[in-house]
Design an enzyme around this catalytic site. Structure first.
Site, mmCIF file in Angstrom:
data_model
loop_
_atom_site.group_PDB
_atom_site.id
_atom_site.type_symbol
_atom_site.label_atom_id
_atom_site.label_comp_id
_atom_site.label_asym_id
_atom_site.label_seq_id
_atom_site.Cartn_x
_atom_site.Cartn_y
_atom_site.Cartn_z
ATOM 1 C CB THR A 42 -0.975 -0.001 1.193
ATOM 2 O OG1 THR A 42 -0.243 -0.139 2.408
ATOM 3 C CG2 THR A 42 -1.974 -1.133 1.072
ATOM 4 C CE LYS A 50 0.260 -3.367 3.402
ATOM 5 N NZ LYS A 50 -0.549 -2.403 4.215
ATOM 6 C CB THR A 101 -2.878 -3.727 8.427
ATOM 7 O OG1 THR A 101 -4.002 -3.124 8.742
ATOM 8 C CG2 THR A 101 -2.291 -4.561 9.459
ATOM 9 C CD GLU A 123 2.458 5.193 6.610
ATOM 10 O OE1 GLU A 123 1.605 4.746 5.832
ATOM 11 O OE2 GLU A 123 2.193 5.732 7.686
ATOM 12 C CG ASN A 132 0.037 8.752 7.869
ATOM 13 O OD1 ASN A 132 -0.647 7.801 7.522
ATOM 14 N ND2 ASN A 132 1.301 8.645 8.203
ATOM 15 C CB THR A 134 -6.510 14.962 -0.161
ATOM 16 O OG1 THR A 134 -5.170 14.854 0.290
ATOM 17 C CG2 THR A 134 -7.435 15.174 1.019
#
Lengths: 398, 398
Positions: free
Chosen positions: B149, B175, B186, B272, B393, B398
């Site tokens: 993801t 992942k 997740t 991230e 995040n 958006t």
């Protein structure tokens, strides 16, 4: 709901603030609050097991229940400084006490700033004559400015109340821009009143006020080594003494709580890098503890904080946070509203996320979670998480 | 310490991956792992009370202790989707089972992606014939890619071991780029082996491996609704069956743990926005629980994470985090090292912060806290917090 601040300095309190170059030059960073007469005092301190030296000193002092002055510095927290830190704090109190004709035990001390570095004692002691000599030449506003660290504005609030046809005033200043700003440590709050009040009543009023204000805000979930709230009540208003359980006690507690709530809102509004004030209400929980736990878990979730920053009505992240908060809850009973738009009913989407996203562009936003499982509720104030927070805290010392 | 990955696909496993346009076009987002013969299976699932529909389905399935296939999609987590979510998950399992000649109960399902939106069932069901028809035409690497993801790279690891002169292989993919990435939900991990092993032994090996790997990492402290680790052991290596407590069991568990540890490191490395992998060791705690609690509190402190991002050897923030972690500890006994530089001895500075700050510029950094109060220890992997995390995040949807 919110009353406007009514700020009058209570009778018998005077202030001083000087530049001691503790960490930066060209700003006031050492301040003094003095009561003309001995004041009844109460205090609430950090629950962190690592307590700064001034916190340890004040926790001993507060047992007497009275005091004359509070000396405070910004720029250095005097935390993680060992025995030397305690000695330094006691020395400063002693130096302030003698010219005031007070006992050193009547002088309280607070520090906020970098952790782990000893206080620059030469620079501080050198400035103490100027500090004491200047009593009455500075304003409460100057004190509020002198205690700022990463704060972007000074924080002051007040209320006036009538007791026995006497005007009584309560005034307070505080600082804090992260629950713990960097190693800028912390939240400090000084409250003053000219009310005549029993020590026990003052204690209980303060605990009530703090529980509904400073204990219900979170910027980053970190608890500091220096958090301190002190209240001084010098009785100079000449009212009949306020005792616990009386009608006047309830009025006093209410107004004191309004002052602390106003101050706590200012802290969250000034949250490091924050663009939004977030009010989180959790309703109909099994217990008040559950409601608070869920509200704080939502408030501290990085994913919720960043979604709100991005004006994303991402209720799935709110639901996930409730799910790991450890409270009694059933997904299929839970409703979630964002800015009064119900985005989730009984655990599933209402399809109104875009509408809610539009509302999220505001500076103050509200989240209401209805658990439909009991009748306890809680409210917590928080702020969003932005790139600016990361910048402030990554670059603070460099 | 770390062995190099030895990747061989275990006997009897084949793969398929197709583009179903679940959330984005032009990428594989629906994958299938199939064992030629029935495999013994074990699983570990999220402790979040909000469990995605596929997690609920798999938790029922796993009671049988066996299975034939795992179907997985990215782009949609099928979480907070009510009864419809469960029906959708069961329908997909059914559609996969028939062409395989399997029972629907032998097909496991996992999803990762946006929370709160029903699966696009038309697009998925339309692709199922292609998915099943393509078995054997894709690689394990394709599966690793299809489940990504916000991950920036596919995550694969493997080990080979000898049992009864048979080469046995263990391979895994996973992942995850936030413990819970956005409403990207997740962490998923699929492990395969051709070892012949008892169900009970497989269970216990998996729990051991997960506890020392996926349960010891944190990116943002958020726990997801979809976390799932599944292991399939089809016995095709023809070894004598591995039973709990035996020597071969210990070897198998060790190698399985190496695979999960390698995969969990990859997740944190891909945290991230992260620029640094952080290994936190807490030593000489009163209990293992205390050591873990302190390590996780340090790992999740925003102030610690941002300081490390800024290469600031700010041990005061580490000390403050230990102080509010709730463990048994004495500040004046505590030593802290950052990148092997002792910055704090017995609770106070050693004056070596600048030296440590220089070491913090590395991609992998270590923090060691010695509490000097007991003899339990724990290790946790984490990453720093950057502006990029906030950006990912805040702007994800958006």
């Amino acid at each position: 709901m919110q009353r406007r601040s009514e700020l009058t300095v209570p009778r018998g309190f005077s202030f001083s603030a000087v530049e001691a170059n503790i960490r930066k030059t060209g700003r006031k960073d050492l301040a003094l609050v003095v009561s003309e007469t001995e004041a009844v005092m109460s205090g609430v301190f950090t629950t962190n097991k690592v307590k700064a030296a001034p916190v340890k000193v004040d926790m001993m002092r507060i047992r007497s229940g009275n005091g004359r002055a509070i000396v405070v510095n910004s720029g250095n927290a005097n935390a993680c400084t060992g025995e030397r830190g305690t000695r330094d704090a006691l020395d400063i109190c002693g130096m302030i006490a003698s010219p005031l004709g007070a006992n050193a035990k009547q002088v309280y001390i607070c520090s906020t700033g970098v952790i782990g570095t000893p206080l620059p004692m030469e620079r501080i002691t050198q400035k103490i004559p100027e500090l004491v000599g200047g009593i009455g030449k500075s304003s409460l506003h100057d004190v509020a400015e002198a205690i700022m660290t990463t704060d972007t504005f000074p924080k002051i609030a007040g209320r006036i109340l009538d007791i026995d046809k006497r005007k009584i005033s309560i005034a307070g200043v505080c600082k804090g821009a992260g629950m713990i700003a960097p190693h800028m440590a912390t939240m400090l709050c000084f409250l003053m009143t000219d009310a005549l009040i029993e020590r026990k009543a003052l204690d209980s009023a303060l605990r009530h006020a703090v529980d509904d204000s400073f204990n219900k805000i979170t910027v980053d979930g970190d608890r500091s080594t220096n958090d301190t709230v002190l209240v001084m009540a010098n009785g100079m208003a000449g009212n009949r003494i306020i005792c616990e359980g009386s009608r006047t006690f309830r009025t006093f507690t209410l107004r004191l709580s309004e002052v602390t709530e106003e101050l706590s809102r200012l802290i969250v509004k000034d949250g490091e890098g924050a663009t939004k004030l977030i009010e989180i209400v959790v309703k109909n929980a099994k217990s008040r503890g559950d409601a608070e736990k869920a509200a704080f878990t939502i408030a501290d979730s990085l994913l919720v904080k960043t979604a709100l920053y991005g004006s994303d009505a991402n209720w799935g992240r709110i639901m996930a946070a409730i799910g790991y908060s450890g409270i009694v809850f059933q997904e299929e009973r839970c409703d979630i509203s964002i800015c009064n738009v119900k985005v989730c009913r009984k655990g599933i989407t209402t399809g109104r996320e875009i509408e809610a996203a539009g509302m999220l562009k505001a500076r103050e936003v509200g989240i209401v979670v209805d658990l439909h499982i009991g009748n306890a509720s809680a409210k917590v104030l928080s702020c969003d998480l932005t790139e600016e927070y990361v910048r402030i805290n990554a670059e603070y010392r460099t």
